[in-house]
Design an enzyme around this catalytic site. Sequence first.
Site, PDB file in Angstrom:
ATOM      1  N   THR A 417       0.841  -1.206   0.000  1.00 40.11           N
ATOM      2  CA  THR A 417       0.000   0.000   0.000  1.00 40.11           C
ATOM      3  C   THR A 417       0.867   1.244   0.000  1.00 40.11           C
ATOM      4  O   THR A 417       2.015   1.208   0.414  1.00 40.11           O
ATOM      5  CB  THR A 417      -0.958  -0.026   1.229  1.00 40.11           C
ATOM      6  OG1 THR A 417      -1.668  -1.260   1.196  1.00 40.11           O
ATOM      7  CG2 THR A 417      -1.958   1.111   1.250  1.00 40.11           C
ATOM      8  N   SER A 481     -11.679  -2.218   4.446  1.00 47.03           N
ATOM      9  CA  SER A 481     -10.339  -1.642   4.412  1.00 47.03           C
ATOM     10  C   SER A 481     -10.114  -0.809   5.662  1.00 47.03           C
ATOM     11  O   SER A 481     -11.066  -0.520   6.408  1.00 47.03           O
ATOM     12  CB  SER A 481     -10.237  -0.752   3.170  1.00 47.03           C
ATOM     13  OG  SER A 481      -9.038  -0.019   3.179  1.00 47.03           O
TER      14      SER A 481
HETATM   15  O1  DON Z   1      -7.244  -1.905   2.609  1.00 46.36           O
HETATM   16  C1  DON Z   1      -6.541  -2.099   3.598  1.00 46.36           C
HETATM   17  O2  DON Z   1      -6.759  -1.599   4.667  1.00 46.36           O
HETATM   18  C2  DON Z   1      -5.301  -2.969   3.483  1.00 46.36           C
HETATM   19  N1  DON Z   1      -5.440  -3.895   2.383  1.00 46.36           N
HETATM   20  C3  DON Z   1      -4.106  -2.086   3.329  1.00 46.36           C
HETATM   21  C4  DON Z   1      -2.830  -2.914   3.299  1.00 46.36           C
HETATM   22  C5  DON Z   1      -1.644  -2.146   3.662  1.00 46.36           C
HETATM   23  O3  DON Z   1      -1.728  -0.999   4.056  1.00 46.36           O
HETATM   24  C6  DON Z   1      -0.342  -2.832   3.533  1.00 46.36           C
HETATM   25  N2  DON Z   1       0.704  -1.883   3.876  1.00 46.36           N
HETATM   26  N3  DON Z   1       1.699  -1.725   4.188  1.00 46.36           N
END
Ligand code: DON
Length: 603
Positions: A417, A481
């Site tokens: 992300t 999320s």
């Molecule tokens: O939508 C979400 O909250 C997660 N899939 C986000 C994943 C995430 O932030 C990974 N990061 N380092």
Amino acid sequence: MNKKSFLLFDRSTQFNKGLRVIAVGMALLCIAAVSAQLATPPSQPEPSTGLYKKSLVSFKSHGVAAANPLAVEAGFAMLKRGGSAVDAAIATQLVLGLVEPQSSGIGGGAFALVHEGKTKKLRAYDGRETAPGAATPSRFIGSDGLPMKFHDAAVSGRSVGTPGTVALLAAMHKKHGKLPWNALFAPAIALAEQGFPVSPRLHDVVKLDRFLKDDPAARAYFFNEKGEAWPVGYALKNPAYAKTLRAIAANGPKAFYEGELADAMVNAVRDYADVAKRGDLTQTDLANYQVIERDPICFSYRLKKLCSMPAPSSGGVAIAQMLAAVERFPLSQWGANSIDSVHVLAEAGRLAYADRAQYLADPDFIDVPKGLLDPGYMKSRGTLIDMAKSMKRAEPGTPPGVKVARAPDANAFLTGTSHISIVDKFGNAVSMTTTIEDIFGARKMVRGFLLNNELTDFSMRFEENGKPVANRVQAGKRPRSTMAPTIVYDAKGNPEIVTGSPGGSAIANYVLKTLVGMIDWKLDPQAAIDLPNFGSRNGPTELEKGTALEALKAPLEARGHTVSVADFTSGLQALQRSFDAKGKAVGWRGGADPRREGIVIGE
Ligand code: DON
């Protein structure tokens, strides 16, 4: 132009990470790394790869903050050409998908808040991945009848949701773009064809990942013939990605959602020898993908108006609830890194994450109680915070209007992300958090990009004690999320802070810390981002390793907290308006997270 060239330093005494130096050049980035010794197993969605010192950047009217210098340069180039913040966000995203492929890309999904300067209207765009039409609630229950282990589910075709990012970029461009669509693709295509220097973080995460090599296309791209990760600074070319982008640049999102590229994605998710790993995404799922414009959630805190992402993200609700719960406490008097501040913010986290597990899911499938944001309800939750003693574990509350008894989602701790913050000279602002979920997503590469594993953001269990889990898998549904792109407004209704972060389920806590840092502790955006991360997701109180907060472990334990000290790899970016002594807006300042490779460029 105020451009950030920076020395990456290590806090090796605390973090045992290598020394690295990065110099950012105008056209191409030169990266030299001296060493990279990492011991961290990826216990979080994205592992820590050391700290990179950043300093505050000030600028007058337009700027871009994102997680990689080349992506920021691409976005900034669009602003220089008279493009809008949305144009810049698109160019930034397309380069991120190349240079930071572990975190986001066109195989994933995203949420974006777009503030229109002209109308002062804020729009929330939901480009979240969706579950295929064939998905059923027991998708992540193994042959033994038990919920699958996270990576068994994630590293498979079953975790791949219909990607939303390309449709999201197109929808935003249609409404807010100034430059031609295809022009926004030029920087990413040029870098993909000519090669970009592998960054220290990309090198480190390729080396650390246990699964990436198992996919033949990923193995051929990310590793040399000996199976070693390409060294830092190696000019990596991705002609397949350039070809994919050329098709979307020329023919629009249809080129992604229909035809040859769609067929390639459908085939890729089925391409596993192990039947249990085969996915079920179809051409129909892709052709039917829709971006949804939703009402942002807005609330007040210390007389400011804040807006963030609504469900299916839980991030905005959690931040609203946490801020409401702590508003009665003198945080500014207590200051950052003080036991009282950490205590109340962690307790507020417990309360908000308990509600998140119980109630938050895709609002088109589940009746998410509006009462979660009822000011009286949120305040009453805050009265449960006892200064003397941690509640250890919060129960979900009963917000006004709750209709259905549900079971909580036990996935609270499962967690690539990236976050982009942009302001332009027309008064527009974009706050966009973009993801492929776990690092390198499903570890399935097709046509130069990686497919997401977003469906593991659903609960693995679909019921508990006979009660349905709100965030269970359902056909066509969007997984819950925690992404929280956020905009804080000034008294005139103009954006004052534009921020957000990656970090899986810890995102709400990272963004909360940064907001409290700027609003209560009056820190500039860089200093607020630099603050140690902490909070609670309704489990232990979590403190960032190697920081001043470690000293609070024993005193917090004495107040009844169970404390966990760990790396917390946020990826915050924040832009904040600056005011003169008379309160007149005079420009902007911005910061990028030292835990990743981001920068801010503005002028
Ligand atoms: O939508 C979400 O909250 C997660 N899939 C986000 C994943 C995430 O932030 C990974 N990061 N380092």
